[in-house]
Each structure stands twice: as structure tokens, then as C-alpha cells.
Design a protein around this motif. Structure first.
Motif, PDB file in Angstrom:
ATOM      1  N   GLY A 121     -58.519  -4.484 -37.848  1.00 46.27           N
ATOM      2  CA  GLY A 121     -58.121  -3.157 -38.311  1.00 46.27           C
ATOM      3  C   GLY A 121     -56.820  -2.681 -37.677  1.00 46.27           C
ATOM      4  O   GLY A 121     -55.995  -3.475 -37.224  1.00 46.27           O
ATOM      5  N   TRP A 122     -56.643  -1.361 -37.630  1.00 43.75           N
ATOM      6  CA  TRP A 122     -55.396  -0.773 -37.141  1.00 43.75           C
ATOM      7  C   TRP A 122     -55.233  -1.016 -35.643  1.00 43.75           C
ATOM      8  O   TRP A 122     -56.173  -0.827 -34.873  1.00 43.75           O
ATOM      9  N   TYR A 123     -54.024  -1.412 -35.278  1.00 39.67           N
ATOM     10  CA  TYR A 123     -53.684  -1.747 -33.892  1.00 39.67           C
ATOM     11  C   TYR A 123     -52.298  -1.168 -33.604  1.00 39.67           C
ATOM     12  O   TYR A 123     -51.348  -1.418 -34.345  1.00 39.67           O
ATOM     13  N   ARG A 124     -52.192  -0.396 -32.528  1.00 34.66           N
ATOM     14  CA  ARG A 124     -50.901   0.246 -32.213  1.00 34.66           C
ATOM     15  C   ARG A 124     -50.018  -0.666 -31.361  1.00 34.66           C
ATOM     16  O   ARG A 124     -50.492  -1.311 -30.422  1.00 34.66           O
ATOM     17  N   ILE A 125     -48.733  -0.674 -31.718  1.00 36.68           N
ATOM     18  CA  ILE A 125     -47.718  -1.414 -30.967  1.00 36.68           C
ATOM     19  C   ILE A 125     -46.511  -0.508 -30.773  1.00 36.68           C
ATOM     20  O   ILE A 125     -46.240   0.358 -31.597  1.00 36.68           O
ATOM     21  N   ASP A 126     -45.791  -0.735 -29.687  1.00 33.63           N
ATOM     22  CA  ASP A 126     -44.707   0.171 -29.310  1.00 33.63           C
ATOM     23  C   ASP A 126     -43.413  -0.607 -29.090  1.00 33.63           C
ATOM     24  O   ASP A 126     -43.203  -1.204 -28.038  1.00 33.63           O
ATOM     25  N   ILE A 160     -52.099   8.079 -38.572  1.00 35.29           N
ATOM     26  CA  ILE A 160     -51.215   6.958 -38.907  1.00 35.29           C
ATOM     27  C   ILE A 160     -50.473   7.396 -40.166  1.00 35.29           C
ATOM     28  O   ILE A 160     -51.060   7.548 -41.237  1.00 35.29           O
ATOM     29  N   TRP A 161     -49.192   7.646 -40.011  1.00 39.60           N
ATOM     30  CA  TRP A 161     -48.363   8.188 -41.084  1.00 39.60           C
ATOM     31  C   TRP A 161     -47.677   7.067 -41.858  1.00 39.60           C
ATOM     32  O   TRP A 161     -47.215   6.085 -41.268  1.00 39.60           O
TER      33      TRP A 161
END
Length: 192
Positions: A121-126, A160-161
Motif C-alpha cells: 500500500g501507500w508508503y511515504r518517501i522524502d 495524500i494529495w
């Protein structure tokens, strides 16, 4: 998921230069996970953070970030979204509210990405760019973001835009130089 795969004014992967870079990253990757990692590392490491390197011009569109090789965190997240969407990977934009000094007010928004991983699923990365005290990595399923939440009024904003927040775009469009943006970083008011 369609909105996280679409080109737009600021995530303009329909431009020739973004298309070419996306194809190059795809041909070098043996899997979707490798593609995500290489795209993330390209933006994190090869696109210089405007404030860290004191660079102009102020960029917002993904194609401008790629062309000038510089951008604030927000603009870098637009480029990463464009590169991944061009290769069929659903990618959104996320924000944190952080202390500018690390010790309370004033606060500002920080831009990063969320990518949809088929296995989890959704996973944040920077893709902000690493430096002393900042070590963002791609190591799913564990998140390794640039900044932890530390003070009471800092937040990981949950949305999450598909498109950049208007106040972010307005800030990047209003100012001509990196130091003007730095003096006027966008912020939101928290709802109690």
C-alpha cells in the motif's frame, strides 16, 4: 488511482525532458521496486535543494526542477511524482508541519511523497536531499523520512494529495529567489 497517475500543470510528465528521464530510469530498473528506488535516489541526490545550495531560480513544475536541477522540497516532490507517474506508479504528495528552528514557532510545511507499493500500500518517501542530520532512505516497509515529528505543534498530515496545495504553489510562484522563499515558507493553521 487515476488521479495519482495523471499529468498536470505542476506534475508535467507529459513534457519531453521528463518523459526522457522517466524512460531512462525505467530501462535501468529490473523491477518496479528498483524503479521507485532509482527515481527517489535520483531526485534526492541529483536535484539540489534550493536553500541548502543557495540556488535560483525558484522552481515549481517538475520539468523546471529537472531542467534547473534545483528545487525546494515541494518542487522536488513534484518531480518525483512526475517521474514515477510517467512509469505507471501511483504517486501522491504529502506534507508535514515542522518547526523551522526545531524548537517551536515559527512553523512551515515540508513536502514529500507517498508511493503506492503493490505489496503493502501507500508508503511515504522524502526526496528532500540528505545532509548532516538528515538521512532519508527508501527501505520499505520501514519509513525513513528526512524529519521526525518532535515538538507539540509539528504534525504528519495524513492526506495524500494528487496535486500540490495551492498555498505551496502560491509561495513558489510569488517569490523570485530562494532566500525570499526561505523567509516566507508556507504554513497552515492546525485545527484543535
Amino acid at each position: 488511482m487515476h488521479r495519482y497517475l495523471s499529468a498536470s500543470q505542476y506534475i508535467d510528465f507529459d513534457t519531453p525532458e521528463v518523459q526522457a528521464k522517466a524512460r531512462q530510469l525505467a530501462t535501468q530498473a529490473a523491477s518496479e521496486t528498483e524503479l521507485i528506488r532509482s527515481s527517489f535516489e535520483f531526485v534526492r541526490d541529483e536535484i539540489r535543494h534550493s536553500s541548502d545550495f543557495k540556488l535560483n531560480p525558484v522552481t515549481c513544475k517538475a520539468s523546471d526542477v529537472l531542467r534547473h536541477k534545483t528545487g525546494y522540497c515541494y518542487a522536488k516532490s513534484h518531480l518525483l511524482a512526475a517521474l514515477l507517474r510517467a512509469n505507471g506508479v501511483p504517486t501522491g504528495l504529502c506534507y508535514q508541519r515542522l518547526s523551522v528552528t526545531g524548537e517551536g514557532a515559527p512553523y512551515c510545511l515540508h513536502g514529500l511523497n507517498a508511493v503506492y507499493l503493490k505489496e503493502s500500500g501507500w508508503y511515504r518517501i522524502d526526496p528532500r536531499g540528505n545532509k548532516a542530520g538528515v538521512n532519508a532512505q527508501f527501505q520499505p516497509p520501514q519509513e525513513a523520512l528526512a524529519f521526525p515529528i518532535g515538538t507539540p505543534n509539528e504534525r504528519d498530515l495524513p492526506e495524500i494529495w494528487a496535486e500540490p496545495l495551492p498555498l505551496v504553489v502560491d509561495t513558489l510562484a510569488r517569490y523570485d529567489t530562494y532566500d525570499q522563499v526561505l523567509a516566507n515558507l508556507p504554513d497552515i493553521e492546525l485545527i484543535a
